[in-house]
Design a protein around this motif. Structure first.
Motif, short mmCIF file in Angstrom:
data_model
loop_
_atom_site.label_atom_id
_atom_site.label_comp_id
_atom_site.label_asym_id
_atom_site.label_seq_id
_atom_site.Cartn_x
_atom_site.Cartn_y
_atom_site.Cartn_z
N MET A 167 9.18 21.91 10.90
CA MET A 167 8.65 20.74 10.20
C MET A 167 8.26 19.68 11.22
SD MET A 167 10.59 18.29 7.49
CE MET A 167 11.42 17.38 8.79
N LEU A 176 7.48 12.94 10.71
CA LEU A 176 6.57 12.00 10.03
C LEU A 176 5.93 11.02 11.00
CD1 LEU A 176 8.44 11.11 6.76
CD2 LEU A 176 6.11 11.98 6.94
N ARG A 177 6.65 10.76 12.10
CA ARG A 177 6.13 9.83 13.10
C ARG A 177 4.89 10.39 13.80
NH1 ARG A 177 6.89 4.41 13.25
NH2 ARG A 177 8.93 3.97 12.39
N LEU A 215 2.60 11.88 12.19
CA LEU A 215 1.50 11.54 11.28
C LEU A 215 1.28 10.03 11.29
CD1 LEU A 215 -0.52 12.45 9.09
CD2 LEU A 215 1.29 12.10 7.41
N TYR A 216 2.36 9.31 11.03
CA TYR A 216 2.24 7.85 10.95
C TYR A 216 2.56 7.21 12.29
CZ TYR A 216 1.84 8.56 5.96
OH TYR A 216 1.41 8.96 4.72
N LEU A 219 -0.40 2.91 11.72
CA LEU A 219 0.23 1.88 10.88
C LEU A 219 -0.39 0.51 11.17
CD1 LEU A 219 3.96 3.03 11.19
CD2 LEU A 219 2.46 3.30 9.22
N ARG A 226 -2.48 -1.89 8.60
CA ARG A 226 -2.07 -3.27 8.30
C ARG A 226 -3.20 -4.26 8.59
NH1 ARG A 226 3.43 -1.94 9.75
NH2 ARG A 226 2.91 -2.00 11.96
N CYS A 265 -7.75 11.04 -5.48
CA CYS A 265 -6.83 9.91 -5.41
C CYS A 265 -7.51 8.59 -5.69
CB CYS A 265 -6.14 9.87 -4.05
SG CYS A 265 -7.29 9.75 -2.69
N ASP A 299 -9.57 7.03 -3.75
CA ASP A 299 -9.90 6.26 -2.55
C ASP A 299 -11.41 6.09 -2.43
OD1 ASP A 299 -7.26 6.23 -2.06
OD2 ASP A 299 -7.32 7.32 -0.16
N GLY A 343 -7.73 2.46 0.07
CA GLY A 343 -7.25 3.82 0.30
C GLY A 343 -5.88 3.84 0.93
N CYS A 344 -5.41 5.02 1.24
CA CYS A 344 -4.10 5.17 1.86
C CYS A 344 -4.17 4.79 3.33
CB CYS A 344 -3.63 6.61 1.70
SG CYS A 344 -4.69 7.78 2.56
N ALA A 345 -3.03 4.77 3.98
CA ALA A 345 -2.95 4.36 5.38
C ALA A 345 -3.82 5.25 6.26
CB ALA A 345 -1.50 4.40 5.85
N ILE A 346 -3.83 6.54 5.96
CA ILE A 346 -4.59 7.47 6.80
C ILE A 346 -6.09 7.19 6.66
CG2 ILE A 346 -5.08 9.91 7.27
CD1 ILE A 346 -2.17 9.10 7.84
N TYR A 393 -0.71 18.35 7.91
CA TYR A 393 -0.62 17.93 6.50
C TYR A 393 -1.95 18.20 5.81
CZ TYR A 393 3.50 15.49 8.25
OH TYR A 393 4.69 15.19 8.84
N ARG A 439 -3.80 15.95 3.47
CA ARG A 439 -4.24 14.63 3.92
C ARG A 439 -5.51 14.66 4.76
NH1 ARG A 439 -0.30 11.01 3.08
NH2 ARG A 439 -2.06 9.59 2.97
N HIS A 455 0.29 2.67 0.07
CA HIS A 455 -0.48 3.49 -0.86
C HIS A 455 0.34 4.68 -1.37
CE1 HIS A 455 -3.71 6.04 -2.41
NE2 HIS A 455 -4.48 4.97 -2.40
N HIS A 511 -0.31 7.69 -1.96
CA HIS A 511 -0.43 8.98 -1.26
C HIS A 511 0.43 9.05 0.00
CE1 HIS A 511 -4.02 11.34 -2.93
NE2 HIS A 511 -3.19 10.96 -3.86
N ASP A 512 0.56 7.92 0.66
CA ASP A 512 1.43 7.91 1.84
C ASP A 512 2.88 8.14 1.42
OD1 ASP A 512 -0.63 7.34 3.77
OD2 ASP A 512 -0.72 5.32 2.93
N GLY A 556 -1.19 8.92 -7.59
CA GLY A 556 -2.61 8.80 -7.90
C GLY A 556 -2.80 8.04 -9.18
N HIS A 557 -3.88 8.35 -9.89
CA HIS A 557 -4.19 7.58 -11.10
C HIS A 557 -3.76 8.31 -12.37
CE1 HIS A 557 -7.52 10.33 -11.45
NE2 HIS A 557 -8.09 9.88 -10.35
N PHE A 598 6.93 1.90 6.96
CA PHE A 598 5.74 1.06 6.84
C PHE A 598 6.01 -0.39 7.20
CE2 PHE A 598 3.74 4.69 5.18
CZ PHE A 598 2.39 4.47 5.36
#
Lengths: 150, 423
Positions: free
Chosen positions: A1, A4-5, A7-8, A13, A17, A39, A41, A63-66, A122, A125, B358, B360-361, B376-377, B420
C-alpha cells in the motif's frame, strides 16, 4: 500500500490551498471547460496564445485537491511555452500518471509536475489529475464545447 | 479496529433485537480486508451486500432450474416459473399489496418510474398540466418527469426543502392545484436521509384528487412498507438495495390504474394474441413484463425478501436507527464536520462535508483505511445546489453495520482533517 503522503504531497496541498493563476483572463483568446461528470468537478482553462506561444494562462473552477493543484501547477509550467512544448508536456504528464501497459516511468524535465507521480497508484484519481490538461488540450485545439473525462 | 473487536463490542441483546454478529457472518464479502484493514462497508445506499442465502439461491437456479418461464410445458420451465412467481407472492406479502397482479417486475427503481411517467403520464398529461416533485429527488425521479412534461407541454413543479432537509409542507399544499395530475416523492432521501411524511402527503394529494408515486429505493430496506396503509398509487424499489441481485426492481401499482395504462414495451409475454393487424395485450402484471425477464435476479430477490423476513424488518429498522443516530452524533463532534441535512426523522444515512476538503479527497483517504463511502453528488445535483456544496460524503448503513464502524469512520475523518490542515 502506498503512503497517502505520496499522493498528497506538501506541494499539492499548498497549491490546493492557494491556487496560482486562478481567475478570469481578460486577454484570453481561447478557453475550454473540462467536466468530470462522475464527481461534478469543473475546470475552465483560459489561454492567451500569440505567435504559437502561450503568453498567459489562468484557470477557474471547483474540484478536489488533486484537480485544483494539478491545474495550478499546470498553469505555472506552461507560461511562455510554445504550443508544441505544451502538447509534449501534456503527453509526458499523462504517461506519468497513467502509465501505458502498467509500465511506470518518470519522464524527464517534469519540474514541479513530478509531485503528481503518486497519482498512478490511485487509478480512480487519474481523471482528477488530468482534468485541467484535457481542458488545456481542447483550448489549444480551439474546441468550443466542454470536454468530459468520460 | 479489527473484526474480532467488532464481535466483542456487542453487548447483551434485549429480546427482539438483531444478533448483528451472526448477521455479519451471513455476508461473505464482509469477511475481507481492504488495503490491509477490515472492510468497513458504508455505501449501502448505493447497493447493499448480498447474504449467502441470496448468492446460493441464484447459483441453485442456474445449476438446477435454468429455463425460460411462462413458456415450456416441461418440468424445468414449470419449476422456474413457480420460483419466479413465488417471488411475486413474497413481494406482495412484504408490501402488503392487495393482489399479486399489482406487483410488476422491472429492471430497477429507475425503470419503474420511467414506466409510470411514460405510460400513466403519457396517457394523462396535457399541455398546462402539472407534475409535483420535491427538491430532494434523485435524478431518476426528476428526469423521467421532465421528459414526459417536455413532450406534453406540462409543467414540473418542485416542493422546496428547508435548511434541515425537510419538505416545506405549506408549500406542498400550495402547489396542489387544479392542474396537478401527479405527485412523485421519495420515501427516504438518498442524499439527506430524510424520512418524508408520505402517508400524510398521499392523503393530501388524494384530497386534491391526485395520484402519488413513491420512490421507495431508500425506503423499503429500512422501514416497514404497507402500500395499502399508505394508500400510495405507485411504489417503486430496487432489489439490489434490499440485499437482492442487481438488475431487478419492483413497481407496485393499484390494479385500477395499471389496468388503464397502455403497455410500456412490446414483445413476448406481454401479449395474448398477435396478428399483423392487431395485438391483444396480456393481463396484469404480464402486460408490463415484455421479453424474457431477469429470472435469476427475481428468484434471488425472493431469497432476499425471505432473508429480511427471517431477521424481521422491524428489528433491522430499529438496529439501523440506533447506528445512524450514533453516527449523526459522533460525526458531528469530529473537527471540521458539518452535517448536510438534519431532518426531523432520519433513516439509514448521514451526509456531511469536512471543512472545505473536497469529498473525493476524503473518499481516497477513507479507502486507505478500508472504509467504503460514497462521495459526490449522489445523483441529486439539485440537493447539492440547495445546500451550497459541490459534493458530500455519505455514510449509509445496513443491517450488518455496527457502532465500531462509525468510530473507524470518525478516526479516518480526523486523519483526513490533520492531513489537510497540515497538523
Amino acid at each position: 500500500m502506498s503512503d497517502l503522503r505520496d499522493l498528497y504531497q506538501e506541494l499539492i496541498l499548498d497549491h490546493n490551498r492557494r491556487p496560482r493563476n486562478f481567475g478570469p483572463l481578460a486577454e484570453a483568446n481561447r478557453s475550454a471547460k473540462g467536466i468530470n461528470p462522475l464527481c461534478g468537478d469543473k475546470v475552465t482553462v483560459h489561454l492567451q496564445v500569440e505567435d504559437g506561444q502561450v503568453k498567459d494562462i489562468r484557470f477557474e473552477g471547483t474540484g478536489c485537491a488533486i484537480s485544483i493543484a494539478s491545474a495550478s501547477v499546470m498553469t505555472e509550467s506552461l507560461k511562455r511555452q510554445t504550443r508544441e512544448d505544451a502538447v509534449s508536456l501534456f503527453e509526458r504528464f499523462h504517461r506519468m500518471v497513467a502509465p501505458a501497459d502498467g509500465v511506470e516511468s518518470d519522464p524527464p524535465d517534469m519540474g514541479k509536475l513530478a509531485a503528481f507521480a503518486g497519482v498512478r497508484d490511485y487509478p480512480a484519481r487519474v481523471k482528477c489529475a488530468t482534468l485541467a490538461w484535457h481542458a488545456l488540450r481542447a483550448a489549444l485545439d480551439g474546441k468550443e464545447k466542454a470536454v468530459s473525462t468520460e | 479496529m479489527n473484526v474480532k473487536q467488532l464481535k466483542t463490542t456487542e453487548q447483551k441483546r434485549p429480546e427482539g433485537c438483531l444478533d448483528v454478529t451472526r448477521v455479519r457472518e451471513d455476508f461473505p464479502v464482509l469477511c475481507q480486508t481492504v488495503h490491509g484493514k477490515p472492510l468497513v462497508y458504508l455505501d449501502n445506499a448505493a447497493t447493499a451486500q448480498k447474504p449467502r442465502a441470496v448468492i446460493r439461491r441464484v447459483a441453485e437456479y442456474y445449476e438446477t432450474e435454468n429455463s425460460n418461464i411462462h413458456r415450456g410445458v416441461h418440468w424445468l420451465s414449470e419449476t422456474a416459473t413457480r420460483a419466479y412467481e413465488g417471488t411475486r407472492t413474497a413481494v406482495r406479502q412484504f408490501l402488503n399489496a392487495a393482489e399479486e397482479r399489482e406487483i410488476v417486475f422491472v429492471r430497477g427503481t429507475t425503470e419503474a418510474i420511467n414506466l409510470v411517467a411514460r405510460c400513466y403520464g403519457g396517457a394523462r398529461l396535457q399541455a398546462g398540466d402539472e407534475v409535483v416533485i420535491s427538491a430532494m429527488e434523485h435524478h431518476s425521479n426528476i428526469v423521467p418527469w421532465q421528459l414526459i412534461c417536455q413532450e406534453k407541454g406540462a409543467v414540473l413543479r418542485v416542493i422546496p426543502v428547508d435548511d434541515h432537509g425537510d419538505i416545506v409542507m405549506d408549500e406542498y399544499h400550495r402547489l396542489l392545484g387544479p392542474r396537478t395530475r401527479m405527485v412523485a416523492l421519495p420515501h427516504v432521501s438518498n442524499a439527506l436521509g430524510t424520512v418524508n411524511p408520505i402517508k400524510q402527503m398521499i392523503a393530501d394529494a388524494h384530497g386534491a384528487g391526485v395520484p402519488v408515486l413513491v420512490d421507495g429505493a431508500q425506503g423499503v430496506p429500512h422501514t416497514r412498507v404497507d402500500v395499502q396503509d399508505l394508500d400510495c398509487d405507485f411504489y417503486a424499489f430496487s432489489s439490489h438495495k434490499l440485499y437482492g441481485p442487481t438488475g431487478v426492481g419492483v413497481l407496485y401499482g393499484k390494479a385500477s390504474l395499471l389496468e388503464e395504462m397502455p403497455p410500456y414495451q412490446g414483445g413476448g409475454d406481454m401479449i395474448l394474441s398477435v396478428s399483423f393487424e392487431e395485438t391483444e395485450y396480456n393481463v396484469l402484471p404480464y402486460k408490463f413484463e415484455a421479453g424474457t425477464p431477469n429470472i435469476a435476479g427475481v428468484i434471488g430477490l425472493g431469497a432476499a425478501v425471505e432473508y429480511i423476513n427471517a431477521l424481521g424488518i422491524e428489528a433491522v429498522a430499529s438496529h439501523e436507527d440506533r447506528v445512524v443516530a450514533y453516527a449523526a452524533e459522533r460525526l458531528a463532534s469530529v473537527p471540521g464536520v458539518r452535517l448536510v441535512g438534519t431532518p426531523g426523522r432520519r433513516a439509514s444515512l448521514v451526509s456531511f462535508v469536512l471543512g472545505d476538503v473536497h469529498a473525493h479527497d476524503i473518499g481516497t483517504i477513507l479507502d486507505q483505511e478500508g472504509i467504503a463511502v460514497r462521495t459526490g453528488h449522489h445523483c441529486a445535483m439539485p440537493v447539492m445546489e440547495r445546500f451550497g456544496v459541490p459534493a458530500t460524503v455519505r455514510a449509509s448503513f445496513a443491517c450488518y453495520n455496527v457502532e465500531a464502524e462509525v468510530d473507524a469512520l470518525a478516526d479516518g475523518l480526523e486523519k483526513a482533517w490533520r492531513l489537510f490542515r497540515g497538523v
